[in-house]
Design an enzyme around this catalytic site. Structure first.
Site, PDB file in Angstrom:
ATOM      1  N   THR A 199       0.838  -1.190   0.000  1.00 60.85           N
ATOM      2  CA  THR A 199       0.000   0.000   0.000  1.00 60.85           C
ATOM      3  C   THR A 199       0.877   1.244   0.000  1.00 60.85           C
ATOM      4  O   THR A 199       2.108   1.152  -0.157  1.00 60.85           O
ATOM      5  CB  THR A 199      -1.027  -0.065   1.163  1.00 60.85           C
ATOM      6  OG1 THR A 199      -1.923   1.028   1.031  1.00 60.85           O
ATOM      7  CG2 THR A 199      -0.373  -0.034   2.532  1.00 60.85           C
ATOM      8  N   LYS A 205       3.681   1.316  -4.024  1.00 57.78           N
ATOM      9  CA  LYS A 205       3.183   0.508  -5.155  1.00 57.78           C
ATOM     10  C   LYS A 205       4.093   0.590  -6.390  1.00 57.78           C
ATOM     11  O   LYS A 205       4.244  -0.384  -7.114  1.00 57.78           O
ATOM     12  CB  LYS A 205       1.751   0.914  -5.512  1.00 57.78           C
ATOM     13  CG  LYS A 205       0.739   0.484  -4.449  1.00 57.78           C
ATOM     14  CD  LYS A 205      -0.684   0.795  -4.859  1.00 57.78           C
ATOM     15  CE  LYS A 205      -1.631   0.511  -3.712  1.00 57.78           C
ATOM     16  NZ  LYS A 205      -3.029   0.816  -4.030  1.00 57.78           N
ATOM     17  N   ASN A 221       0.181  -3.955  -6.331  1.00 56.97           N
ATOM     18  CA  ASN A 221      -0.332  -3.989  -4.951  1.00 56.97           C
ATOM     19  C   ASN A 221      -0.318  -5.397  -4.369  1.00 56.97           C
ATOM     20  O   ASN A 221      -0.706  -5.595  -3.223  1.00 56.97           O
ATOM     21  CB  ASN A 221      -1.747  -3.395  -4.867  1.00 56.97           C
ATOM     22  CG  ASN A 221      -2.811  -4.354  -5.355  1.00 56.97           C
ATOM     23  OD1 ASN A 221      -2.523  -5.257  -6.150  1.00 56.97           O
ATOM     24  ND2 ASN A 221      -4.037  -4.182  -4.899  1.00 56.97           N
ATOM     25  N   ASP A 263      -6.324  -3.735  -7.808  1.00 50.84           N
ATOM     26  CA  ASP A 263      -7.191  -2.606  -7.461  1.00 50.84           C
ATOM     27  C   ASP A 263      -8.327  -2.402  -8.472  1.00 50.84           C
ATOM     28  O   ASP A 263      -9.479  -2.184  -8.095  1.00 50.84           O
ATOM     29  CB  ASP A 263      -6.375  -1.300  -7.369  1.00 50.84           C
ATOM     30  CG  ASP A 263      -5.612  -1.190  -6.055  1.00 50.84           C
ATOM     31  OD1 ASP A 263      -6.012  -1.837  -5.069  1.00 50.84           O
ATOM     32  OD2 ASP A 263      -4.610  -0.444  -6.019  1.00 50.84           O
ATOM     33  N   GLY A 300      -3.593   9.975 -10.116  1.00 44.99           N
ATOM     34  CA  GLY A 300      -2.494   9.354  -9.383  1.00 44.99           C
ATOM     35  C   GLY A 300      -2.496   7.853  -9.593  1.00 44.99           C
ATOM     36  O   GLY A 300      -3.109   7.332 -10.544  1.00 44.99           O
ATOM     37  N   GLY A 321     -15.364   3.327  -0.664  1.00 39.31           N
ATOM     38  CA  GLY A 321     -14.441   2.341  -1.224  1.00 39.31           C
ATOM     39  C   GLY A 321     -14.202   1.104  -0.373  1.00 39.31           C
ATOM     40  O   GLY A 321     -13.268   0.347  -0.650  1.00 39.31           O
TER      41      GLY A 321
HETATM   42  P1  NDP Z   1      -1.755   9.639  -5.325  1.00 40.01           P
HETATM   43  O1  NDP Z   1      -0.998  10.398  -4.309  1.00 40.01           O
HETATM   44  O2  NDP Z   1      -1.027   8.816  -6.336  1.00 40.01           O
HETATM   45  O3  NDP Z   1      -2.684  10.657  -6.168  1.00 40.01           O
HETATM   46  C1  NDP Z   1      -3.416  11.643  -5.517  1.00 40.01           C
HETATM   47  C2  NDP Z   1      -4.433  12.260  -6.458  1.00 40.01           C
HETATM   48  O4  NDP Z   1      -5.305  13.092  -5.683  1.00 40.01           O
HETATM   49  C3  NDP Z   1      -3.834  13.154  -7.537  1.00 40.01           C
HETATM   50  O5  NDP Z   1      -4.617  13.055  -8.688  1.00 40.01           O
HETATM   51  C4  NDP Z   1      -3.941  14.564  -6.910  1.00 40.01           C
HETATM   52  O6  NDP Z   1      -4.060  15.612  -7.851  1.00 40.01           O
HETATM   53  C5  NDP Z   1      -5.267  14.423  -6.193  1.00 40.01           C
HETATM   54  N1  NDP Z   1      -5.437  15.344  -5.074  1.00 40.01           N
HETATM   55  C6  NDP Z   1      -4.843  15.291  -3.860  1.00 40.01           C
HETATM   56  N2  NDP Z   1      -5.290  16.274  -3.057  1.00 40.01           N
HETATM   57  C7  NDP Z   1      -6.187  16.981  -3.785  1.00 40.01           C
HETATM   58  C8  NDP Z   1      -6.988  18.120  -3.512  1.00 40.01           C
HETATM   59  N3  NDP Z   1      -6.968  18.741  -2.319  1.00 40.01           N
HETATM   60  N4  NDP Z   1      -7.800  18.583  -4.477  1.00 40.01           N
HETATM   61  C9  NDP Z   1      -7.837  17.970  -5.691  1.00 40.01           C
HETATM   62  N5  NDP Z   1      -7.111  16.875  -6.008  1.00 40.01           N
HETATM   63  C10 NDP Z   1      -6.282  16.392  -5.068  1.00 40.01           C
HETATM   64  O7  NDP Z   1      -2.784   8.744  -4.485  1.00 40.01           O
HETATM   65  P2  NDP Z   1      -3.466   7.373  -4.950  1.00 40.01           P
HETATM   66  O8  NDP Z   1      -3.907   7.554  -6.351  1.00 40.01           O
HETATM   67  O9  NDP Z   1      -2.595   6.226  -4.612  1.00 40.01           O
HETATM   68  O10 NDP Z   1      -4.746   7.263  -3.971  1.00 40.01           O
HETATM   69  C11 NDP Z   1      -5.897   8.088  -4.151  1.00 40.01           C
HETATM   70  C12 NDP Z   1      -6.980   7.670  -3.160  1.00 40.01           C
HETATM   71  O11 NDP Z   1      -7.516   6.395  -3.484  1.00 40.01           O
HETATM   72  C13 NDP Z   1      -6.495   7.580  -1.722  1.00 40.01           C
HETATM   73  O12 NDP Z   1      -7.444   8.248  -0.923  1.00 40.01           O
HETATM   74  C14 NDP Z   1      -6.472   6.090  -1.425  1.00 40.01           C
HETATM   75  O13 NDP Z   1      -6.730   5.841  -0.071  1.00 40.01           O
HETATM   76  C15 NDP Z   1      -7.627   5.611  -2.304  1.00 40.01           C
HETATM   77  N6  NDP Z   1      -7.515   4.168  -2.649  1.00 40.01           N
HETATM   78  C16 NDP Z   1      -8.473   3.306  -2.201  1.00 40.01           C
HETATM   79  C17 NDP Z   1      -8.414   1.950  -2.488  1.00 40.01           C
HETATM   80  C18 NDP Z   1      -9.477   1.026  -1.980  1.00 40.01           C
HETATM   81  O14 NDP Z   1      -9.281  -0.200  -2.046  1.00 40.01           O
HETATM   82  N7  NDP Z   1     -10.605   1.525  -1.518  1.00 40.01           N
HETATM   83  C19 NDP Z   1      -7.306   1.385  -3.291  1.00 40.01           C
HETATM   84  C20 NDP Z   1      -6.362   2.382  -3.759  1.00 40.01           C
HETATM   85  C21 NDP Z   1      -6.470   3.718  -3.422  1.00 40.01           C
HETATM   86  P3  NDP Z   1      -2.746  16.372  -8.463  1.00 40.01           P
HETATM   87  O15 NDP Z   1      -2.197  15.446  -9.497  1.00 40.01           O
HETATM   88  O16 NDP Z   1      -3.298  17.619  -9.039  1.00 40.01           O
HETATM   89  O17 NDP Z   1      -1.808  16.584  -7.306  1.00 40.01           O
END
Ligand code: NDP
Length: 301
Positions: free
Chosen positions: A62, A66, A87, A102, A129, A266
């Protein structure tokens, strides 16, 4: 003999994976032990090596490891290659197998648990992300009508569209022959027989409406709300937050105000991706419904 598995992360103490896998093991009569292991930020590979040396058979990975797990894998599934992130690790005689469950977890939660078909739907994916990248191909495999990827940093969303532009197939895939240049021009692209795919910032979703809106940003983690325009929720639409918690996330609270017909967090995705990992390791797929119900009641207690 008891086989050992773990989840590696930093932080990891909050992880529900040990509880989920303990239930799966009971249900499938598998003799396994599953623990949460905190890996130092600069010591992921060393932690994996220690676990393997101690007889570990597999691991979930996690935040924030990853991508590192992807690089550490000596053999990867097609879906892990596509996601660029891993993952699930399986430690084999000949090396380390890396998978990404995922996307399969998300699709199964939406289609099976929530009973919402993805085929023919207009999907809005928020975020660009690791989580977003992992679910794009599995979503497109379900033949939606269109996929709009919106991100605070629009360039990242547009790059993602370019990275998935080769998913050409007779049906259910996008952008056959589309170029990154075309994507970067912000064109609304249509594959020969596949879904339309577009990307931009949140403001660019104004004037469009969607049947399914999936939040794959981490904004809810910090309690932040996304600047989503009114009118994005079509009648009967589903708002899905990959985040979950005791109380409603800011994304789901806004979706409720903006008229989404159904709201989901989620937790189901978490259980489904875990079941998919269990299948990789043990060749048996546990029943997720009772485990999800138990987790849900613990969360709301
Ligand atoms: P990353 O750090 O790789 O990506 C974060 C993303 O969120 C980017 O697109 C970023 O935008 C955006 N972001 C962050 N803060 C803000 C904000 N304040 N306003 C707008 N956009 C924002 O994280 P992950 O992709 O790994 O994870 C994303 C979410 O998914 C997490 O909350 C994680 O817990 C959840 N998740 C849940 C899973 C489940 O099984 N339920 C599995 C995998 C993930 P920018 O590019 O502009 O910075």
């Amino acid at each position: 003999m008891t086989d050992r598995y773990c989840v590696l992360g930093n932080p990891v103490a909050h992880s529900r994976s040990p509880a989920i896998h303990a239930r799966f093991a009971e249900q499938c009569a598998q003799d396994i032990r599953y623990e949460a292991i905190l890996a130092p930020l600069d010591g992921f590979a060393a932690t994996v090596a220690q676990f393997v040396a101690a007889g570990g058979k597999g691991a979930n990975v996690t935040v924030p490891f990853k991508e590192e797990a992807f690089r550490l894998s000596t053999r990867r599934s097609a879906r892990a290659e596509r996601a660029g992130a891993v993952n699930t690790l399986a430690f084999e005689e000949t090396g380390i197998f890396g998978d990404n469950t995922d996307g399969a977890g998300l699709v199964r939660d939406i289609e099976v648990n929530l009973d919402v078909a993805l085929a023919g739907k207009r999907i809005l994916l928020l975020g660009a992300g690791g989580a977003a990248r992992g679910v794009i191909a599995p979503l497109l495999d379900c033949s939606p009508a269109s996929l709009f990827i919106a991100n605070r940093n629009a360039d990242k969303a547009e790059t993602l569209v370019g990275q998935f532009s080769d998913l050409g197939a007779p049906q259910g895939h996008l952008l056959r022959g589309a170029t990154v240049e075309a994507t970067l021009q912000g064109c609304f692209l249509r594959g020969a027989a596949g879904p339309r795919v577009d990307a931009g910032n949140f403001a660019k979703t104004a004037g469009h409406s969607f049947d399914i809106v999936i939040n794959a940003t981490s904004a809810s983690l910090s309690g932040a709300s996304l600047p989503l325009p009114a009118g994005i929720y079509a009648p009967g639409s589903l708002a899905y937050d990959m985040m979950y918690g005791k109380s409603e996330t800011p994304f789901l609270a806004l979706a409720r105000q903006q008229g989404a017909a159904r709201l989901a967090d989620g937790l189901g995705m978490l259980v489904e991706q875990a079941a998919e990992a269990f299948l990789v390791w043990r060749s048996v797929r546990p029943e997720t419904a009772p485990v999800l119900a138990e987790l849900r009641s613990q969360l709301s207690a």
